[in-house]
Design a protein around this motif. Structure first.
Motif, PDB file in Angstrom:
ATOM      1  N   MET A   1       0.823  -1.213   0.000  1.00 12.28           N
ATOM      2  CA  MET A   1       0.000   0.000   0.000  1.00 12.28           C
ATOM      3  C   MET A   1       0.858   1.265   0.000  1.00 12.28           C
ATOM      4  N   ASN A   2       2.154   1.153  -0.374  1.00 13.31           N
ATOM      5  CA  ASN A   2       3.009   2.336  -0.385  1.00 13.31           C
ATOM      6  C   ASN A   2       3.001   3.057  -1.715  1.00 13.31           C
ATOM      7  N   ASN A   3       2.305   2.525  -2.715  1.00 12.17           N
ATOM      8  CA  ASN A   3       2.154   3.204  -3.999  1.00 12.17           C
ATOM      9  C   ASN A   3       0.856   4.010  -3.984  1.00 12.17           C
ATOM     10  N   ILE A   4       0.977   5.298  -4.198  1.00 12.86           N
ATOM     11  CA  ILE A   4      -0.175   6.196  -4.098  1.00 12.86           C
ATOM     12  C   ILE A   4      -0.349   6.939  -5.406  1.00 12.86           C
ATOM     13  N   VAL A   5      -1.584   6.973  -5.889  1.00 14.38           N
ATOM     14  CA  VAL A   5      -1.910   7.783  -7.055  1.00 14.38           C
ATOM     15  C   VAL A   5      -2.879   8.875  -6.601  1.00 14.38           C
ATOM     16  N   ILE A   6      -2.511  10.104  -6.874  1.00 13.34           N
ATOM     17  CA  ILE A   6      -3.309  11.273  -6.494  1.00 13.34           C
ATOM     18  C   ILE A   6      -3.877  11.873  -7.772  1.00 13.34           C
ATOM     19  N   ILE A   7      -5.184  12.042  -7.803  1.00 16.81           N
ATOM     20  CA  ILE A   7      -5.850  12.394  -9.059  1.00 16.81           C
ATOM     21  C   ILE A   7      -6.599  13.719  -8.928  1.00 16.81           C
ATOM     22  N   GLY A   8      -6.306  14.645  -9.848  1.00 15.45           N
ATOM     23  CA  GLY A   8      -7.073  15.882  -9.951  1.00 15.45           C
ATOM     24  C   GLY A   8      -6.976  16.782  -8.745  1.00 15.45           C
ATOM     25  N   GLY A   9      -8.093  17.487  -8.464  1.00 13.46           N
ATOM     26  CA  GLY A   9      -8.146  18.375  -7.322  1.00 13.46           C
ATOM     27  C   GLY A   9      -7.530  19.734  -7.598  1.00 13.46           C
ATOM     28  N   ASP A  10      -6.979  20.335  -6.542  1.00 13.72           N
ATOM     29  CA  ASP A  10      -6.401  21.672  -6.663  1.00 13.72           C
ATOM     30  C   ASP A  10      -5.011  21.676  -6.027  1.00 13.72           C
ATOM     31  N   LYS A  11      -4.589  22.826  -5.523  1.00 10.72           N
ATOM     32  CA  LYS A  11      -3.236  22.928  -4.961  1.00 10.72           C
ATOM     33  C   LYS A  11      -3.021  21.983  -3.781  1.00 10.72           C
ATOM     34  N   ARG A  12      -4.108  21.643  -3.083  1.00 13.09           N
ATOM     35  CA  ARG A  12      -3.974  20.726  -1.948  1.00 13.09           C
ATOM     36  C   ARG A  12      -3.386  19.392  -2.383  1.00 13.09           C
ATOM     37  N   GLN A  13      -3.860  18.870  -3.521  1.00 10.19           N
ATOM     38  CA  GLN A  13      -3.396  17.559  -3.979  1.00 10.19           C
ATOM     39  C   GLN A  13      -1.926  17.601  -4.382  1.00 10.19           C
ATOM     40  N   LYS A  14      -1.502  18.732  -4.950  1.00 10.56           N
ATOM     41  CA  LYS A  14      -0.091  18.842  -5.340  1.00 10.56           C
ATOM     42  C   LYS A  14       0.807  18.905  -4.104  1.00 10.56           C
ATOM     43  N   GLU A  15       0.356  19.657  -3.101  1.00  5.61           N
ATOM     44  CA  GLU A  15       1.127  19.712  -1.849  1.00  5.61           C
ATOM     45  C   GLU A  15       1.108  18.357  -1.145  1.00  5.61           C
ATOM     46  N   LEU A  16      -0.014  17.655  -1.253  1.00  7.63           N
ATOM     47  CA  LEU A  16      -0.145  16.341  -0.633  1.00  7.63           C
ATOM     48  C   LEU A  16       0.871  15.363  -1.221  1.00  7.63           C
ATOM     49  N   LYS A  17       1.074  15.439  -2.530  1.00  7.55           N
ATOM     50  CA  LYS A  17       2.064  14.570  -3.181  1.00  7.55           C
ATOM     51  C   LYS A  17       3.454  14.817  -2.596  1.00  7.55           C
ATOM     52  N   LYS A  18       3.812  16.087  -2.401  1.00  7.62           N
ATOM     53  CA  LYS A  18       5.131  16.419  -1.848  1.00  7.62           C
ATOM     54  C   LYS A  18       5.282  15.871  -0.424  1.00  7.62           C
TER      55      LYS A  18
END
Length: 279
Positions: free
Chosen positions: A1-18
């Motif tokens: 479960m260490n592979n994560i795909v983050i889809i769409g959204g706004d600036k929150r999702q981009k910061e979440l990836k970091k």
């Protein structure tokens, strides 16, 4: 479960990836310009993080980048019980699909701590929104907040800290009493029409049409819409004075994306660890 795909959204999702990448997770972000090249958006075993909210039209994945065109259906088509899916305000039909396929999921908006924190960030964002839409010193300005739920409470407190003259209007007498205890002046919502001409700014948090066209004609200042659909007023009432209507949707993602993402990351990691049998 260490592979994560983050889809769409706004600036929150981009910061979440970091943030999640810094915690050691392998993250893919699917947004504007992402070349899927025919592969499945969701792979077996992925932890999937959908936007907050997942969708605004019930059909496509919400994205602040308009050229990301992904339907909800094609996004989750290949999901199975090996996936763990997160999202905010997940549509009922999508929850039913997950239940039918035994796909584990978590609706972020079902987390009380996140709902409360987002309300706090919305209040801070409302002040930022006000400063962006006025050329005046807001100190002493008469400001009305309609409703007195979480968002209204934090918004009123944030405005009071800026030395605005804050009034709260609500239907519920208990809420009005609570508002008075917080130090706000109060007006019963059924009587608000007679007082609208007094206010420089009106912040609505009530998700229903509480203002008529005649009411809007009496608002001399700017109207800030913080509520969700169907909103406090029909936007077409402002057709002849569009500069007086200010949309306040998704303020945490607009003004405080890193703070919002930190809370999303905390909740996400906790649930991934629980799924993996950890603490």
């Amino acid at each position: 479960m260490n592979n994560i795909v983050i889809i769409g959204g706004d600036k929150r999702q981009k910061e979440l990836k970091k943030i999640l990448s810094d915690k050691g997770y392998t993250c893919r972000y699917i947004g504007s310009g992402y070349d899927i090249k025919g592969e499945s958006v969701v792979r077996s075993g992925d932890t999937v993080i959908l936007p907050v909210p997942v969708s605004k039209d019930g059909e496509s994945i919400y994205s602040s980048e308009r050229n990301l065109l992904l339907s909800i259906k094609e996004t989750v088509d290949n999901a199975d019980c090996s996936n763990l899916i997160f999202g905010g305000n997940i549509p009922k039909v999508l929850k039913a699909y997950f239940d039918e396929k035994n796909i584990p999921y978590l609706d972020y908006l079902g987390c009380e701590e996140l709902t409360l924190y987002n309300a706090y960030l919305t209040g801070l964002g409302a002040v930022r929104l006000l400063y962006e839409n006025t050329e005046s010193d807001i100190k002493g300005k008469k400001t009305l907040v309609t409703g007195f739920g979480r968002v209204a409470r934090f918004t009123a407190q944030a405005l009071l800290k800026e030395d605005c003259d804050v009034y709260v209007s609500a239907r519920n007498s208990l809420q009005l009493t609570e508002a008075e205890c917080y130090g706000f002046k109060t007006i019963k919502l059924r009587e608000i029409s007679s007082f609208l001409y007094l206010f420089d700014y009106v912040f609505n948090t009530v998700p229903e049409n509480i203002f008529s066209f005649e009411d809007i004609c009496h608002i001399k200042g700017k109207y800030f819409e913080l509520a969700s659909s169907p909103f406090g007023v029909k936007k077409e009432y402002f057709t002849d004075r569009e500069e007086s209507y200010v949309s306040g949707g998704s303020l945490p993602g607009r003004y405080l994306p890193y703070s919002a993402a930190e809370k999303l990351a905390q909740i996400t990691v906790e649930h991934i660890n629980m799924r993996n049998g950890g603490d």
